[in-house]
Design an enzyme around this catalytic site. Structure first.
Site, short mmCIF file in Angstrom:
data_model
loop_
_atom_site.label_atom_id
_atom_site.label_comp_id
_atom_site.label_asym_id
_atom_site.label_seq_id
_atom_site.Cartn_x
_atom_site.Cartn_y
_atom_site.Cartn_z
N CYS A 282 0.80 -1.23 0.00
CA CYS A 282 0.00 0.00 0.00
C CYS A 282 0.83 1.28 0.00
CB CYS A 282 -0.94 -0.01 1.20
SG CYS A 282 -2.15 -1.35 1.12
N1 LIG Z 1 -2.39 -6.27 1.59
C1 LIG Z 1 -2.98 -5.26 2.22
O1 LIG Z 1 -2.71 -5.01 3.39
C2 LIG Z 1 -3.99 -4.39 1.53
C3 LIG Z 1 -4.80 -3.54 2.31
C4 LIG Z 1 -5.75 -2.77 1.69
C5 LIG Z 1 -5.90 -2.83 0.30
N2 LIG Z 1 -5.10 -3.64 -0.44
C6 LIG Z 1 -5.31 -3.67 -1.88
O2 LIG Z 1 -6.09 -4.83 -2.19
C7 LIG Z 1 -5.70 -5.37 -3.46
C8 LIG Z 1 -5.26 -6.82 -3.31
O3 LIG Z 1 -4.11 -6.85 -2.49
P1 LIG Z 1 -3.60 -8.17 -1.78
O4 LIG Z 1 -2.56 -7.75 -0.81
O5 LIG Z 1 -4.75 -8.98 -1.29
O6 LIG Z 1 -2.92 -8.92 -3.03
P2 LIG Z 1 -2.45 -10.45 -3.07
O7 LIG Z 1 -1.39 -10.51 -4.11
O8 LIG Z 1 -2.17 -10.94 -1.69
O9 LIG Z 1 -3.74 -11.24 -3.58
C9 LIG Z 1 -4.29 -11.08 -4.84
C10 LIG Z 1 -4.84 -12.41 -5.31
O10 LIG Z 1 -5.46 -12.21 -6.57
C11 LIG Z 1 -5.21 -13.34 -7.39
N3 LIG Z 1 -5.42 -12.96 -8.78
C12 LIG Z 1 -4.65 -12.15 -9.55
N4 LIG Z 1 -5.21 -12.01 -10.75
C13 LIG Z 1 -6.36 -12.70 -10.73
C14 LIG Z 1 -7.40 -12.93 -11.68
N5 LIG Z 1 -7.36 -12.35 -12.88
N6 LIG Z 1 -8.42 -13.73 -11.33
C15 LIG Z 1 -8.46 -14.31 -10.13
N7 LIG Z 1 -7.52 -14.13 -9.17
C16 LIG Z 1 -6.49 -13.33 -9.48
C17 LIG Z 1 -3.78 -13.72 -7.04
O11 LIG Z 1 -3.50 -15.06 -7.39
C18 LIG Z 1 -3.78 -13.47 -5.52
O12 LIG Z 1 -4.12 -14.63 -4.82
C19 LIG Z 1 -4.61 -4.45 -3.98
O13 LIG Z 1 -5.19 -3.46 -4.78
C20 LIG Z 1 -4.07 -3.80 -2.72
O14 LIG Z 1 -3.49 -2.54 -2.97
C21 LIG Z 1 -4.16 -4.44 0.14
#
Ligand SMILES: NC(=O)c1ccc[n+]([C@@H]2O[C@H](COP(=O)([O-])OP(=O)(O)OC[C@H]3O[C@@H](n4cnc5c(N)ncnc54)[C@H](O)[C@@H]3O)[C@@H](O)[C@H]2O)c1
Length: 460
Positions: A282
């Site tokens: 983030c």
């Molecule tokens: N990690 C955090 O603390 C946090 C907090 C708030 C917001 N976010 C936001 O949330 C979003 C996700 O972050 P995250 O940390 O969960 O990412 P992550 O990489 O942990 O998880 C994303 C998941 O999406 C899957 N994926 C990717 N492309 C795909 C598709 N086309 N179809 C199906 N699955 C697919 C991946 O395999 C993965 O398991 C980002 O935009 C991030 O900025 C993250």
């Protein structure tokens, strides 16, 4: 545009009732740090939930009842899968049978810090063959204002169905804070914006089943911007204290004491703390989404760039401090043994993405230092993908023993995990460079501790 789309019949006539009775079928698309806790949260409230991810390893683990996210218990996954409330799958075809899709895919940037929306695009394109009237699509990934309308909506409307008329479209940013034991996905208020007021209301009514407080804003863009404000606020304030910590080092002031003193003011001040730099998915990423988009409006976001510059300089400062502290002990950085404690980007979590530890280790290796690390939550760690730093290495977490500590010329605390016994660490180490003030309660051996944000004196 919203008013026109709001006219006529409601796009999702049955969904309000299904949400109210808990009979709506949901899909969380993307089961990572954000998606899995969200999926488990809804399933625990009795919703039939499909968990869709392209990563077959993750889906196999979930089918087997195994969680790969620290904040989600495997027992919960086992129970929900067994009761049929959580259905993990890699098959997009299942989307035909769900009422709501919550998109939680990654939003990284490329080497030039340009937003990479390829995951959002491929998720939306994956929905296209299965989109049907009456569905609600909610984007939750963090991104710049305009993404839902400019990127997601046209892809979904390539079906011939119209957003706000045939199906609902909303954006609700995720606020999850991995490792936070107080605020979780189930008690953190949610912000939501919709393409139309009805889209927003519908998405809000669903999210209200998970968390008690919902803030509905007037547009998709306002909801997208809200998340960026939250993260930029943190980035700028962290940069501010990092800069003042560097100044305090030169002025002979203990900046940690200053923060503690300022925190006694009951209004108008909120403490932020200096550190080795920012990390994760983030704070180091999201501000760039806005500065990139701002250029389209002939606008240059100076605070964002300045904060990034200060925060990105911190790993360099940590290495420089370590070098100076060693040199005061007659030891050059080249050839020195250095143990990094904690490679996760912050305490008590297993997420090492964009961690400042990566740059610190790269710089130390480039300086000819022998580096090892320990992190109870990260078993192996690769550094050096950055083309600028040509060294590449995959390190394996070493067992933390008195012998390991004693062998090191310096121990650098990067992630201040709570499981560490800092008095014990200081007792066995020769020199501790503390980037988090983790050793604040250690009384014996303080002459061995060098903290950022305090002067570095001869003999310390
Ligand atoms: N990690 C955090 O603390 C946090 C907090 C708030 C917001 N976010 C936001 O949330 C979003 C996700 O972050 P995250 O940390 O969960 O990412 P992550 O990489 O942990 O998880 C994303 C998941 O999406 C899957 N994926 C990717 N492309 C795909 C598709 N086309 N179809 C199906 N699955 C697919 C991946 O395999 C993965 O398991 C980002 O935009 C991030 O900025 C993250």
């Amino acid at each position: 545009m919203n008013r026109r789309r709001e006219g006529g019949s409601k796009p999702c006539p049955d969904l309000e009732g299904k949400i109210a009775t808990g009979s709506a079928r949901l899909c969380v698309l993307g089961l990572g740090y954000v998606g899995l806790p969200l999926a488990v949260g809804f399933a625990r409230r009795g919703f039939q939930l499909v968990g869709l991810d392209v990563d077959a390893t993750k889906i196999a683990a979930l089918k087997d009842g195994q969680s790969y996210i620290q904040d989600v218990q495997s027992e919960d996954v086992t129970d929900l899968v067994k009761r049929g409330l959580l259905q993990p799958t890699t098959e997009y075809g299942i989307l035909r049978h769900v009422d709501v899709v919550l998109i939680c895919v990654p939003t990284p940037f490329d080497a030039m810090k340009t937003p990479d929306l390829s995951f959002i695009r491929s998720a939306a394109e994956g929905i296209v063959p299965h989109l049907r009237p009456g569905q609600l699509i909610v984007l939750q990934s963090t991104t710049f204002p305009g993404t839902t309308e400019e990127v997601v909506q046209p892809i979904l409307e390539s079906t011939g169905l119209r957003a706000g008329v045939d199906f609902c479209l909303a954006f609700s940013p995720e606020r999850i804070d991995p490792g936070n034991r107080v605020f979780t996905v189930e008690n953190t208020p949610k912000v939501v914006g919709g393409l139309t007021p009805f889209c927003a209301r519908l998405a809000g009514s669903l999210l209200a089943r998970l968390t008690p407080e919902i803030c509905v804003v007037s547009s998709l863009r306002a909801a997208e911007m809200t998340k960026l404000l939250e993260n930029i606020y943190r980035s700028v304030n962290i940069a501010l204290v990092n800069e003042l910590a560097l100044l305090s080092e030169r002025m002979g002031i203990d900046f940690w004491e200053v923060i503690e003193a300022a925190s006694t003011k009951p209004f108008g001040f909120m403490p932020f703390y200096p550190g080795p730099g920012v990390g994760g998915h983030c704070i180091p990423v999201d501000p760039y989404y806005l500065s990139w988009k701002a250029r389209e409006f002939d606008f240059y976001t100076k605070f964002i760039e300045l904060a990034a510059e200060v925060n990105q300089s911190m790993p360099y400062h940590v290495v420089e401090r370590t070098g100076r502290a060693l040199s005061l002990r007659g030891r050059p950085l080249k050839g020195a043994r250095v143990l990094i404690l904690g490679v996760a980007f912050k305490r008590d979590i297993d997420d090492a993405r964009n961690s400042p530890a990566g740059r610190i280790i790269e710089l130390l290796l480039n300086a000819g230092t022998r580096v090892v690390y320990n992190d109870p939550y990260v078993s192996s760690y690769s550094v050096g993908q950055n083309v600028f730093h040509r060294t590449t290495a995959t390190l394996v977490s070493q067992e933390l023993t008195p012998a390991l500590l004693a062998q090191q010329d310096a121990v650098v605390i990067v992630a201040d995990h709570r499981v560490y016994d800092y008095s014990w660490i200081v007792r066995h180490a020769n020199l501790v460079v503390d980037t988090r003030n983790a050793t604040r309660e250690v009384t014996d051996g303080r002459e061995k501790i060098v903290r950022i944000g305090e002067p570095l004196l001869q003999g310390r």
